[in-house]
Design a protein around this motif. Structure first.
Motif, PDB file in Angstrom:
ATOM      1  N   LEU A 290       0.832  -1.206   0.000  1.00  0.00           N
ATOM      2  CA  LEU A 290       0.000   0.000   0.000  1.00  0.00           C
ATOM      3  C   LEU A 290       0.865   1.254   0.000  1.00  0.00           C
ATOM      4  O   LEU A 290       0.627   2.188  -0.776  1.00  0.00           O
ATOM      5  N   LYS A 291       1.875   1.286   0.850  1.00  0.00           N
ATOM      6  CA  LYS A 291       2.716   2.476   0.966  1.00  0.00           C
ATOM      7  C   LYS A 291       3.522   2.720  -0.298  1.00  0.00           C
ATOM      8  O   LYS A 291       3.771   3.867  -0.675  1.00  0.00           O
ATOM      9  N   ASP A 292       3.934   1.650  -0.958  1.00  0.00           N
ATOM     10  CA  ASP A 292       4.659   1.820  -2.223  1.00  0.00           C
ATOM     11  C   ASP A 292       3.803   2.539  -3.257  1.00  0.00           C
ATOM     12  O   ASP A 292       4.328   3.245  -4.132  1.00  0.00           O
ATOM     13  N   ILE A 293       2.496   2.354  -3.155  1.00  0.00           N
ATOM     14  CA  ILE A 293       1.570   3.001  -4.100  1.00  0.00           C
ATOM     15  C   ILE A 293       1.299   4.441  -3.708  1.00  0.00           C
ATOM     16  O   ILE A 293       1.534   5.372  -4.484  1.00  0.00           O
ATOM     17  N   ILE A 294       0.820   4.657  -2.487  1.00  0.00           N
ATOM     18  CA  ILE A 294       0.351   5.998  -2.103  1.00  0.00           C
ATOM     19  C   ILE A 294       1.477   6.942  -1.690  1.00  0.00           C
ATOM     20  O   ILE A 294       1.249   8.147  -1.553  1.00  0.00           O
ATOM     21  N   GLU A 295       2.683   6.405  -1.525  1.00  0.00           N
ATOM     22  CA  GLU A 295       3.821   7.257  -1.197  1.00  0.00           C
ATOM     23  C   GLU A 295       4.764   7.441  -2.378  1.00  0.00           C
ATOM     24  O   GLU A 295       5.800   8.105  -2.255  1.00  0.00           O
ATOM     25  N   ALA A 296       4.395   6.891  -3.524  1.00  0.00           N
ATOM     26  CA  ALA A 296       5.185   7.107  -4.738  1.00  0.00           C
ATOM     27  C   ALA A 296       5.135   8.585  -5.109  1.00  0.00           C
ATOM     28  O   ALA A 296       4.113   9.259  -4.917  1.00  0.00           O
ATOM     29  N   GLU A 297       6.218   9.101  -5.645  1.00  0.00           N
ATOM     30  CA  GLU A 297       6.316  10.540  -5.915  1.00  0.00           C
ATOM     31  C   GLU A 297       5.211  11.029  -6.855  1.00  0.00           C
ATOM     32  O   GLU A 297       4.574  12.051  -6.595  1.00  0.00           O
ATOM     33  N   GLU A 298       4.981  10.307  -7.950  1.00  0.00           N
ATOM     34  CA  GLU A 298       3.960  10.729  -8.909  1.00  0.00           C
ATOM     35  C   GLU A 298       2.584  10.749  -8.252  1.00  0.00           C
ATOM     36  O   GLU A 298       1.784  11.674  -8.474  1.00  0.00           O
ATOM     37  N   PHE A 299       2.298   9.746  -7.426  1.00  0.00           N
ATOM     38  CA  PHE A 299       1.008   9.678  -6.741  1.00  0.00           C
ATOM     39  C   PHE A 299       0.842  10.861  -5.804  1.00  0.00           C
ATOM     40  O   PHE A 299      -0.205  11.526  -5.791  1.00  0.00           O
ATOM     41  N   LYS A 300       1.846  11.139  -4.993  1.00  0.00           N
ATOM     42  CA  LYS A 300       1.742  12.216  -3.997  1.00  0.00           C
ATOM     43  C   LYS A 300       1.623  13.586  -4.648  1.00  0.00           C
ATOM     44  O   LYS A 300       0.954  14.468  -4.113  1.00  0.00           O
ATOM     45  N   ILE A 301       2.249  13.761  -5.800  1.00  0.00           N
ATOM     46  CA  ILE A 301       2.146  15.042  -6.500  1.00  0.00           C
ATOM     47  C   ILE A 301       0.730  15.242  -7.043  1.00  0.00           C
ATOM     48  O   ILE A 301       0.155  16.331  -6.939  1.00  0.00           O
ATOM     49  N   TYR A 302       0.166  14.182  -7.610  1.00  0.00           N
ATOM     50  CA  TYR A 302      -1.163  14.303  -8.230  1.00  0.00           C
ATOM     51  C   TYR A 302      -2.281  14.242  -7.187  1.00  0.00           C
ATOM     52  O   TYR A 302      -3.303  14.912  -7.331  1.00  0.00           O
ATOM     53  N   PHE A 303      -2.087  13.432  -6.146  1.00  0.00           N
ATOM     54  CA  PHE A 303      -3.082  13.289  -5.082  1.00  0.00           C
ATOM     55  C   PHE A 303      -2.411  13.643  -3.751  1.00  0.00           C
ATOM     56  O   PHE A 303      -2.019  12.760  -2.980  1.00  0.00           O
TER      57      PHE A 303
ATOM     58  N   PRO B 283      -3.378   1.669  -9.480  1.00  0.00           N
ATOM     59  CA  PRO B 283      -2.814   0.627  -8.591  1.00  0.00           C
ATOM     60  C   PRO B 283      -3.465   0.597  -7.214  1.00  0.00           C
ATOM     61  O   PRO B 283      -3.633  -0.489  -6.634  1.00  0.00           O
ATOM     62  N   TYR B 284      -3.833   1.761  -6.689  1.00  0.00           N
ATOM     63  CA  TYR B 284      -4.519   1.808  -5.395  1.00  0.00           C
ATOM     64  C   TYR B 284      -5.913   1.195  -5.511  1.00  0.00           C
ATOM     65  O   TYR B 284      -6.324   0.391  -4.659  1.00  0.00           O
ATOM     66  N   CYS B 285      -6.645   1.531  -6.567  1.00  0.00           N
ATOM     67  CA  CYS B 285      -7.971   0.939  -6.789  1.00  0.00           C
ATOM     68  C   CYS B 285      -7.861  -0.569  -6.966  1.00  0.00           C
ATOM     69  O   CYS B 285      -8.681  -1.329  -6.428  1.00  0.00           O
TER      70      CYS B 285
END
Length: 236
Positions: A145-158, A217-219
């Protein structure tokens, strides 16, 4: 997709202005007098949804999912509400297998003037059973889970998570658990907000597809935990 359909896959300023005025005139008389304006706004919505469906189809199982399946009605259900305004202040659609009633974690798009539009997805009002599955995953295998929601692209967009959080630890978990913040989550929903200027851009539908790909990936993880894992076990 024909050129004619593609040219309609945009929102225009009159659509946002109609929605803005609807908030100030939320009654059936005004709505019926301005029905042609709503029909034009809905036609734009349908064009955008069609383009988003086409963009998502290469990486989402959307066979036989139609535009109509995805769009939410503008009429509010006021049967049990103190607010008797008959219409919503937004246009909205959700895309998943079969449309807005997929029963899975899908992509929700909310169009509302004055910079209130957003793309959202994630865990929202889960059943007690699904919330328990989420917490078990956090306890046993949080890194995925953390690999997904803490990825740089994810954190920038969300950039921020939304949803209700417990003030204390849920039962069955120690107060000093290293993932205390995630375990206290009752909801974990992410949104990317759009300005009116962004909504009116010709490539807005493509931007929804781009954001959906980022949060996919989170979904996928939530859908596996809540639905697919059980089906996989039954198959085995």
């Amino acid at each position: 997709m024909t050129t004619k359909t593609a040219s309609k896959a945009v929102f225009t300023a009159p659509t946002l202005e109609f929605m803005r005025e609807l908030v100030q005139n939320n009654n059936r008389e005004w709505f019926h007098a301005n029905r042609a304006r709503y029909d034009a706004a809905k036609a734009e919505l349908c064009g955008v949804v069609e383009r988003v469906l086409a963009g998502l189809s290469p990486f989402e199982p959307l066979a036989n999912t139609t535009v109509k399946d995805c769009i939410f009605r503008i009429n509010r259900d006021i049967r049990f509400s103190k607010d008797k305004a008959p219409y919503k202040s937004n246009l909205a659609f959700a895309i998943g297998p079969g449309g807005r009633h997929s029963g899975r974690i899908d992509y929700y798009i909310h169009i509302q003037p004055d910079n209130q539009s957003f793309l959202g997805a994630g865990m929202w009002q889960p059943t007690p059973a699904n919330l328990a599955k989420f917490r078990q995953e956090v306890d046993y295998n949080v890194q995925e889970l953390k690999d997904i929601i803490e990825a740089e692209e994810f954190k920038i967009y969300f950039p921020e998570a939304h949803g209700e959080t417990l003030k204390v630890m849920p039962k069955g978990y120690p107060a000093d658990h290293p993932e205390i913040d995630l375990l206290r989550r009752k909801e974990l929903f992410f949104m990317h907000r759009f300005t009116d200027k962004e909504v009116l851009k010709p490539n807005f539908a493509d931007e929804i597809v781009r954001g959906s790909r980022i949060i996919k990936p989170y979904c996928d993880l939530l859908n596996y935990l809540f639905y697919d894992e059980k089906e996989e076990q039954v198959t085995l």
